[in-house]
Design a protein around this motif. Structure first.
Motif, mmCIF file in Angstrom:
data_model
loop_
_atom_site.group_PDB
_atom_site.id
_atom_site.type_symbol
_atom_site.label_atom_id
_atom_site.label_comp_id
_atom_site.label_asym_id
_atom_site.label_seq_id
_atom_site.Cartn_x
_atom_site.Cartn_y
_atom_site.Cartn_z
ATOM 1 N N GLN A 44 0.771 -1.321 -0.009
ATOM 2 C CA GLN A 44 -0.040 -0.041 -0.098
ATOM 3 C C GLN A 44 0.666 1.175 -0.021
ATOM 4 O OE1 GLN A 44 -3.225 -0.098 -0.465
ATOM 5 N NE2 GLN A 44 -3.413 2.182 -0.185
ATOM 6 N N CYS A 45 2.081 1.041 0.121
ATOM 7 C CA CYS A 45 3.038 2.323 0.098
ATOM 8 C C CYS A 45 3.575 2.655 -1.417
ATOM 9 C CB CYS A 45 4.528 1.962 0.925
ATOM 10 S SG CYS A 45 4.366 1.737 2.514
ATOM 11 N N PRO A 46 3.851 3.926 -1.546
ATOM 12 C CA PRO A 46 4.307 4.406 -2.637
ATOM 13 C C PRO A 46 5.453 3.631 -3.391
ATOM 14 C CG PRO A 46 3.948 6.434 -1.430
ATOM 15 C CD PRO A 46 3.886 5.014 -0.464
ATOM 16 N N SER A 75 4.520 9.443 -6.629
ATOM 17 C CA SER A 75 4.905 8.199 -7.197
ATOM 18 C C SER A 75 3.529 7.223 -6.815
ATOM 19 C CB SER A 75 5.868 7.824 -5.943
ATOM 20 O OG SER A 75 5.973 6.282 -6.212
ATOM 21 N N GLN A 76 3.541 6.475 -7.716
ATOM 22 C CA GLN A 76 2.222 5.433 -7.699
ATOM 23 C C GLN A 76 2.345 4.428 -6.684
ATOM 24 O OE1 GLN A 76 2.064 2.887 -11.450
ATOM 25 N NE2 GLN A 76 -0.341 3.266 -11.396
ATOM 26 N N LEU A 77 1.186 3.984 -5.923
ATOM 27 C CA LEU A 77 1.170 3.000 -5.015
ATOM 28 C C LEU A 77 1.643 1.828 -5.431
ATOM 29 C CD1 LEU A 77 -2.079 3.647 -2.866
ATOM 30 C CD2 LEU A 77 0.309 4.663 -2.650
ATOM 31 N N ARG A 78 2.205 1.122 -4.854
ATOM 32 C CA ARG A 78 2.731 -0.522 -5.363
ATOM 33 C C ARG A 78 1.643 -1.097 -5.837
ATOM 34 N NH1 ARG A 78 7.449 -1.682 -0.465
ATOM 35 N NH2 ARG A 78 8.453 0.071 -0.672
ATOM 36 N N PHE A 90 14.431 -4.518 -10.799
ATOM 37 C CA PHE A 90 14.098 -3.674 -9.631
ATOM 38 C C PHE A 90 13.281 -2.402 -10.097
ATOM 39 C CE2 PHE A 90 17.211 -6.410 -8.325
ATOM 40 C CZ PHE A 90 16.886 -6.855 -7.221
ATOM 41 N N ILE A 91 12.284 -2.238 -9.506
ATOM 42 C CA ILE A 91 11.488 -1.111 -9.685
ATOM 43 C C ILE A 91 11.369 0.081 -8.602
ATOM 44 C CG2 ILE A 91 8.971 -0.307 -10.344
ATOM 45 C CD1 ILE A 91 9.630 -3.777 -10.748
ATOM 46 N N THR A 92 12.011 1.074 -8.958
ATOM 47 C CA THR A 92 12.262 2.242 -7.858
ATOM 48 C C THR A 92 12.247 3.438 -8.656
ATOM 49 O OG1 THR A 92 14.677 2.389 -8.077
ATOM 50 C CG2 THR A 92 13.906 0.738 -6.571
ATOM 51 N N GLY A 93 12.175 4.521 -7.663
ATOM 52 C CA GLY A 93 12.230 6.037 -8.220
ATOM 53 C C GLY A 93 11.025 6.144 -9.204
ATOM 54 N N LYS A 94 11.287 6.506 -10.443
ATOM 55 C CA LYS A 94 10.384 6.860 -11.690
ATOM 56 C C LYS A 94 10.263 5.466 -12.425
ATOM 57 C CE LYS A 94 11.344 11.871 -12.019
ATOM 58 N NZ LYS A 94 11.667 12.995 -12.565
#
Length: 782
Positions: free
Chosen positions: A294-296, A303-306, A444-448
């Motif tokens: 539920q975090c961004p 930033s989109q929620l996960r 890995f999906i981080t930042g933008k």
């Protein structure tokens, strides 16, 4: 909650940390890192402290030392039990001692005991490591300095001696007591094009006119509140290379790892695009639905929620699957849920049922119990002619990663595993480990970063025919041989880099002599070959970078944790680790301060000090509302209006306003908001076509009456016209997102060629004119 790495007391609370300084040296695609952390005991009593920090799974840690009040103490690498015994003996005798080890359950977390830190003492802890840098799809080399260490979920069967059991209070980031600095030097013989970062950096300072060397430094005032990421773009990155490094001839051991020269070979196989992608397979998507989803994805604004990114990704994946395959979707947390009891054949009906479930998904399943659903998936019988392709999406917050990796490894012969780490702090050990042992790839999906793009890239790889008969051979002068240290390569993907390591034993020839490495493989019955010729004269390196990277590559295949590594492999792991000085699950760095003239005085004391968190605000965010139909744009107005009132028109439009389609439109309004791309894709049928209905008209910004009136061919099938319009819209309005929709778009073009080949040119020409698009009509060719 998250925790930057730091020095913790035995009660798991940070000791006042004054500064962190990192020196980074990147040469081609290898990074050498020296990190120094400066602490001071401002208490009036001696302390025992516990230093915990994250580390990338690919890092080969080869040095650890402490400077206490100006005096250097260098640690030695010992067998782990022996190192613990030395440490405990020193502490009980009131001596200062230092112990560094991998966590027992995950090799991307390190623990360091600092025992008997005197009042007023200053200690600087320095660790050094080397690592290969992964290659991104756009040609960038990616370096990440891990900073975020998330608390990891402990399953019911976990052991109780992990260093990750953190229960410290939290503080705002602005209250952190330490500073952070970083200087990076980058060099490449091919020239440096540009350097990007997720953090503010100084302008690039080129150290020569040819731009083969550059230096950047982190801007002042940075708080160590996120992973620090650098993206390095060289002018040429896909050039095969071979580097030969001098060994240590003075090593008198006959079988000493460091004695002989080592070689590192980097291939960029030019694997051709397969003319016909695979249309069979069982595709299983395992999606994390724990509370942390539920975090961004990152701390960046908007930033989109996960969980929302995960839902969009699943929609894209489901729409991109080929007809005739099988699929299923699992969600997991403390428990797990499957969309279907068993994998089902991909059809319009099963796809629609899955989409309904995706739209209702929430991050509501508690903890992160990934092992149980994996075991359930592997227990399902194989579907003949449809090899299993497993896609795992998780923020990686689990404690016992080796159990999970071993479960995947046991089933490696029946499937491939593609893994995705979501957000800051995802376990690199888990994400890279499960992909490595099962012949897949990790992302890995981080930042933008967009999860959607990276997931679709993996699916594209999974749909490519398998590359078979992969082999690496060496052609060397007489008297010289190569001993491969890298695991046997069985899988290759288009656009992927391949790195292999070997030891060169025997008599080294004259300086001008050369060798040759040959990579061979077959694709759909056709043989391919890549050769690299290289100079055999080894070059010296005081850090023995190639030897240590080779050792790390070997250890990653044999080392399955302190408890779970087999007896035979444990012996090999221990020998290689000690020989080359690279830490493993079976070894630890130990140092005892023999410079103190007298034992440490006073009772050993523990202090609780608060730690910071990143997402304290995010944890209080309301549930994602999704609709966003507040009149922010024209399409939002139209969608809102259509949600409120659906009028009927001609008989042809009757089906468009049927209860089913009325429900679909209302669902799009409440789930996808004004995300036009996802709305359009969600309307696509399993066979690749679109219906000509009110839903499509709203997204195209037209009335259904106008769409029907613009059909260029009398009695043409309305779905043919609708599908051409949808493809034109994708190329005209979402070209920058092509990586996310190219598979489903190709499915649409294939459908058009099958069902409307005779009138395709007329439909395309009319659609381009009707939408006022400038796209090239030749795009519709297969």
């Amino acid at each position: 909650m998250v925790l930057p790495g730091g020095l913790l007391t035995r009660k798991e609370e940070p000791v006042p940390l004054k500064s962190i300084g990192v020196t980074l040296s990147i040469r081609e695609f290898v990074a050498g890192v020296s990190a120094t952390l400066n602490y001071e005991n401002e208490e009036e009593v001696p302390l025992e402290t516990f230093f915990v920090f994250p580390m990338d799974d690919d890092s080969a840690v080869y040095s650890f030392e402490a400077v206490v009040d100006g005096k250097k103490i260098k640690a030695e690498l010992q067998e782990k039990k022996k190192a613990h015994s030395i440490y405990e003996s020193a502490i009980s005798n009131r001596r200062q001692a230092f112990l560094l080890e991998e966590d027992k359950y995950s090799r991307d977390v390190f623990c360091c005991n600092v025992g008997n830190l005197n009042p007023g003492s200053k200690v600087a802890l320095t660790l050094k490591y080397v690592q290969e840098l992964p290659l991104e799809a756009d040609g960038a080399l990616r370096y990440v300095l891990p900073a975020v260490l998330n608390p990891r979920y402990r399953g019911s069967g976990s052991f109780e001696d992990s260093c990750l059991d953190m229960k410290t209070p939290i503080v705002p980031l602005e209250d952190l007591p330490y500073t952070f600095s970083m200087v990076a030097t980058i060099s490449s013989q091919h020239g440096i094009e540009r350097i990007q970062s997720n953090c503010p950096f100084s302008p690039i300072e080129y150290l020569g006119e040819d731009k083969t060397s550059a230096q950047v430094s982190l801007a002042e005032g940075h708080k160590f509140d996120r992973d620090v990421e650098l993206l390095i773009y060289y002018s040429e990155v896909h050039t095969p290379t071979v580097a030969v490094e001098m060994g240590q001839p003075k090593d008198n051991r006959v079988d000493g790892f460091m004695k002989d020269p080592s070689a590192m070979v980097c291939f960029y196989p030019n694997i051709p695009e397969a003319p016909s992608p695979v249309i069979c397979g069982e595709f299983v998507f395992l999606m994390d639905r724990s509370g942390s989803m539920q975090c961004p994805i990152s701390k960046q604004d908007q930033s989109q929620l996960r969980i929302e990114a995960a839902k969009e990704t699943l929609i894209l994946l489901l729409k991109s699957l080929p007809l005739g395959c099988y699929f299923n979707v699992y969600g997991f947390g403390s428990s797990y849920e499957a969309f279907f009891p068993n994998s089902v054949k991909y059809s319009q009906q099963t796809m629609e049922e899955a989409l309904k479930r995706v739209k209702l998904m929430q991050a509501d399943l508690g903890g992160t119990e990934i092992l149980t659903p994996l075991q359930i998936i592997y227990r399902e019988p194989s579907i003949e002619g449809h090899p299993l392709q497993l896609f795992v999406f998780t923020d990686g917050e689990v404690t016992d990663t080796f159990n999970v990796i071993n479960e995947v490894k046991r089933n490696r012969l029946r499937h491939r595993c593609f893994s995705f780490g979501i957000g800051e702090g995802a376990s690199t050990s888990l994400i890279k480990g499960i992909a490595r042992v099962a012949g897949g790839t990790s992302e890995f999906i981080t930042g933008k970063d967009r999860m959607q793009f990276k997931a679709l890239r993996a699916l594209k790889r999974a749909l490519q025919p398998a590359v078979d008969d992969v082999s690496v051979s060496w052609n060397l002068p007489h008297g010289l041989s190569a001993k491969m240290l890298s695991p046997e390569q069985t899988v290759l993907y288009k656009g992927q880099r391949l790195i292999v390591y070997a030891l060169l034993s025997g008599t080294m020839p004259p300086a001008e002599a050369t060798g040759e490495v040959d990579l061979k493989y077959t694709l759909q019955g056709k043989s391919f070959e890549n050769k690299v010729t290289f100079a055999l004269q080894p070059k010296p390196d005081d850090n023995f970078t190639i030897h240590r990277l080779a050792a790390k590559s070997f250890l990653q295949t044999k080392d399955m944790g302190f408890r779970d590594t087999s007896a035979k492999d444990k012996k090999d792991v221990l020998k290689i680790s000690i020989d080359c000085g690279v830490i493993s699950s079976q070894t630890a760095f130990i140092a005892v301060n023999k410079n103190l003239n007298k034992p440490v005085q006073g009772p050993l004391t523990r202090r609780d000090v608060p730690r910071p968190t990143l997402f304290s605000a995010a944890l209080m965010m309301p549930q994602y509302e999704g609709c966003g139909l507040d009149g922010t744009n024209a399409l939002g107005h139209r969608l809102k209006k259509k949600c409120m009132f659906l009028k009927k028109a001609s008989p042809q439009m009757e089906r468009a306003h049927s209860p089913t389609n009325r429900t679909n439109l209302e669902t799009h309004c409440t789930v996808f908001g004004d995300n036009h791309l996802v709305q359009l894709i969600s309307l696509q049928n399993a066979d690749g076509s679109w219906y000509l209905d009110e839903n499509l008209a709203v997204i195209l910004g037209k009335s259904l009456e106008d769409l029907l009136a613009a059909v260029p061919v009398k009695d043409a099938d309305s779905s043919s016209w609708a599908t051409v319009l949808a493809v034109v819209w994708l190329h005209s309005n979402a070209k920058q997102m092509k990586g996310e929709w190219e598979l489903l778009e190709k499915k649409a073009r294939t459908w058009i060629h099958i069902h409307a080949a005779s009138i395709m040119q007329e439909l395309v020409k009319a659609a381009i004119a009707f939408t006022k698009s400038s796209m090239d009509p030749s795009i519709f060719a297969l």
